[in-house]
Design a protein around this motif. Structure first.
Motif, PDB file in Angstrom:
ATOM      1  N   TYR A 115      -0.411 -12.354  14.204  1.00 53.88           N
ATOM      2  CA  TYR A 115      -1.065 -11.176  15.460  1.00 53.88           C
ATOM      3  C   TYR A 115      -1.740 -10.350  14.265  1.00 53.88           C
ATOM      4  N   SER A 116      -2.237  -9.212  15.050  1.00 52.02           N
ATOM      5  CA  SER A 116      -2.872  -7.331  14.240  1.00 52.02           C
ATOM      6  C   SER A 116      -1.867  -7.360  13.785  1.00 52.02           C
ATOM      7  N   GLY A 117      -2.323  -6.879  12.372  1.00 48.71           N
ATOM      8  CA  GLY A 117      -1.481  -6.364  11.183  1.00 48.71           C
ATOM      9  C   GLY A 117      -0.071  -7.485  10.831  1.00 48.71           C
ATOM     10  N   ALA A 118      -0.381  -8.713  10.720  1.00 52.88           N
ATOM     11  CA  ALA A 118      -0.163  -8.700   9.983  1.00 52.88           C
ATOM     12  C   ALA A 118       0.091  -9.420   8.620  1.00 52.88           C
ATOM     13  N   VAL A 169       3.573   0.349   3.005  1.00 52.00           N
ATOM     14  CA  VAL A 169       3.029  -0.267   3.679  1.00 52.00           C
ATOM     15  C   VAL A 169       3.822  -2.367   2.781  1.00 52.00           C
ATOM     16  N   TYR A 229       1.008  -1.153   0.195  1.00 53.07           N
ATOM     17  CA  TYR A 229       0.056   0.306  -0.193  1.00 53.07           C
ATOM     18  C   TYR A 229       0.651   1.553   0.145  1.00 53.07           C
TER      19      TYR A 229
HETATM   20  N1  LIG Z   1      -6.327  -0.069   2.704  1.00 51.78           N
HETATM   21  C1  LIG Z   1      -4.920  -0.037   3.126  1.00 51.78           C
HETATM   22  N2  LIG Z   1      -3.772   0.882   3.086  1.00 51.78           N
HETATM   23  C2  LIG Z   1      -2.971   0.936   3.800  1.00 51.78           C
HETATM   24  N3  LIG Z   1      -2.943   0.543   4.482  1.00 51.78           N
HETATM   25  C3  LIG Z   1      -3.174  -1.023   4.556  1.00 51.78           C
HETATM   26  C4  LIG Z   1      -4.641  -1.221   3.550  1.00 51.78           C
HETATM   27  N4  LIG Z   1      -5.211  -2.646   4.646  1.00 51.78           N
HETATM   28  C5  LIG Z   1      -3.733  -3.462   5.706  1.00 51.78           C
HETATM   29  N5  LIG Z   1      -3.067  -1.916   5.852  1.00 51.78           N
HETATM   30  C6  LIG Z   1      -1.778  -2.547   6.812  1.00 51.78           C
HETATM   31  O1  LIG Z   1      -1.804  -3.727   6.322  1.00 51.78           O
HETATM   32  C7  LIG Z   1      -0.865  -4.866   7.430  1.00 51.78           C
HETATM   33  C8  LIG Z   1      -1.682  -5.527   7.251  1.00 51.78           C
HETATM   34  O2  LIG Z   1      -3.076  -5.490   7.278  1.00 51.78           O
HETATM   35  P1  LIG Z   1      -3.754  -6.694   7.749  1.00 51.78           P
HETATM   36  O3  LIG Z   1      -5.275  -5.559   7.660  1.00 51.78           O
HETATM   37  O4  LIG Z   1      -4.140  -7.097   6.456  1.00 51.78           O
HETATM   38  O5  LIG Z   1      -3.647  -7.522   8.986  1.00 51.78           O
HETATM   39  P2  LIG Z   1      -4.450  -8.516   9.604  1.00 51.78           P
HETATM   40  O6  LIG Z   1      -3.320  -9.437   9.702  1.00 51.78           O
HETATM   41  O7  LIG Z   1      -6.124  -8.549   9.229  1.00 51.78           O
HETATM   42  O8  LIG Z   1      -4.688  -7.358  10.823  1.00 51.78           O
HETATM   43  P3  LIG Z   1      -6.091  -7.609  12.688  1.00 51.78           P
HETATM   44  O9  LIG Z   1      -5.759  -8.847  12.571  1.00 51.78           O
HETATM   45  O10 LIG Z   1      -5.915  -6.295  12.768  1.00 51.78           O
HETATM   46  O11 LIG Z   1      -6.946  -7.522  11.378  1.00 51.78           O
HETATM   47  C9  LIG Z   1      -1.012  -3.599   8.088  1.00 51.78           C
HETATM   48  O12 LIG Z   1       0.484  -2.453   8.099  1.00 51.78           O
HETATM   49  C10 LIG Z   1      -1.905  -2.476   7.592  1.00 51.78           C
HETATM   50  O13 LIG Z   1      -1.857  -0.988   7.835  1.00 51.78           O
END
Ligand SMILES: Nc1ncnc2c1ncn2[C@@H]1O[C@H](COP(=O)(O)OP(=O)(O)OP(=O)(O)O)[C@@H](O)[C@H]1O
Ligand SMILES: [Mg+2]
Length: 342
Positions: A44-47, A23, A13
């Motif tokens: 974990y969150s953000g993975a 990112v 992104y």
């Molecule tokens: N639309 C977007 N624009 C910019 N960055 C994004 C976007 N969507 C996700 N990210 C970034 O990509 C990374 C992965 O996000 P993602 O939502 O896929 O994680 P996740 O594992 O689903 O987390 P969670 O358990 O909190 O739902 C994070 O750093 C997030 O900030």
């Protein structure tokens, strides 16, 4: 036969601030998912878990790599064919994403309208779906008249409307209480068993992994760091992140204050034994202790099952003559399933 294939898939992104680095949400992921299976994606969150499933139904385009579902490379499809391909991939969400102003019937009917199905067939199909999810008597209700579990059932009925071969679930039970979670998990099992739908479920709940998954994919910092059969991953986690995750389900040692109390009562040397059904490590402890003339007392334990097979940890205190205890500890800790706890 693999129904979903990700080949070196990455998703970046644009940077949130101006001029910063992009990112990388998903970083060079290659995964194959066999038809008819349930795969749990944990981490974990953000993975990058949500991003990964949004790539599987092409809600987001990949930055690089290939996503192939049922032999079609989604990233290469023109919009029209992509819409058709998406009908084969249902999705359910943590917050259900229902249209609040529309009845249950209309919510479930919506994808059928989009697909251009005639009214008579739509009605039949909606009845059939509501029957399947156990909400036949709720067709005229609005979402705000339903419990969370019922809303998710509507979400599932809607996701199944166009008879997809793949269902993606992003934290589908995370907003539900434990009992409702069990009901929804049971329904999802039926979706897999009776309809043969291949499922990819994102979750941070070990119960979901235990109840549903055939395979587990572990993500960290956008990468897949571990994947395999659910029993293998739970009973023999190889990556630190997987071990941490697993410890939320079965604890090798009690929490802090309780551990201090345990230590006061059991000041001897402690061995943590990882239990697996393919390695009689408990028998090994008994044999070595018996031979060395030391006492091995079970002082704490957490054992759980997945697919009917046991895994977890048992904590033993070894007491007896100091040199015999040392010999026993040395011999036992040579086993990869046994480690000493300070
Ligand atoms: N639309 C977007 N624009 C910019 N960055 C994004 C976007 N969507 C996700 N990210 C970034 O990509 C990374 C992965 O996000 P993602 O939502 O896929 O994680 P996740 O594992 O689903 O987390 P969670 O358990 O909190 O739902 C994070 O750093 C997030 O900030
Ligand atoms: Mg997410």
């Amino acid at each position: 036969m693999s129904i979903i294939t990700l080949e070196h898939v990455s998703k970046a992104y644009p940077s949130p601030g101006r001029g910063g680095d992009p990112v990388t949400a998903v970083d060079d992921v290659s995964v194959e998912i066999a038809e008819g299976t349930i795969t749990a994606v944990i981490g974990y969150s953000g993975a990058g878990k949500s991003t990964l499933v949004r790539l599987i139904n092409a809600l987001e385009p990949v930055t690089s790599g290939r996503v192939v579902v049922r032999g079609q490379e989604l990233s290469a499809l023109p919009e029209r064919q992509l819409r058709r391909a998406r009908r084969d991939i249902g999705m359910i969400f943590q917050q259900f994403n229902l249209m609040e102003s529309k009845t249950v019937f209309r919510n479930v009917e919506f994808p059928l309208r989009l697909a251009g199905i005639p009214a008579e067939r739509r009605r039949e199909r909606v009845r059939e779906l509501l029957d399947f999810v156990g909400l036949a008597d709720r067709a005229d209700n609005h979402p705000d008249q339903l419990s969370g579990g019922q809303k998710q059932r509507v979400g599932i009925a809607r996701a199944l409307a166009t008879s997809p071969s793949v269902l993606l679930a992003d934290e589908a039970t995370s907003a539900l209480d434990p009992e409702t979670t069990q009901d929804v998990l049971e329904l999802l099992r039926r979706v897999n068993d009776e309809l043969g739908v291949t499922m990819v479920v994102i979750t941070h709940e070990m119960d979901v992994v235990r109840a549903l998954a055939d395979q587990v994919v572990v993500m960290e910092h956008g990468r897949v760091v571990e994947q395999g059969d659910v029993y293998r991953v739970l009973s023999d986690p190889r990556q630190p992140v997987t071990r941490r995750f697993m410890r939320t389900l079965v604890r090798p040692t009690p929490p802090h204050a309780e551990f201090a109390e345990l230590r006061r009562l059991h000041p001897g040397r402690l061995l943590s034994v990882r239990v697996r059904d393919d390695h009689d490590v408990q028998g090994l402890v008994e044999r070595v202790a018996g031979r060395e003339g030391v006492c091995a007392e079970l002082v704490y334990g957490g054992v759980n099952t997945v697919q009917g097979r046991g895994f977890g940890y048992l904590l033993h205190e070894l007491t007896g003559p100091a040199d015999a205890v040392t010999r026993a500890v040395d011999e036992l800790t040579a086993d990869e399933c046994i480690e000493e706890v300070a």
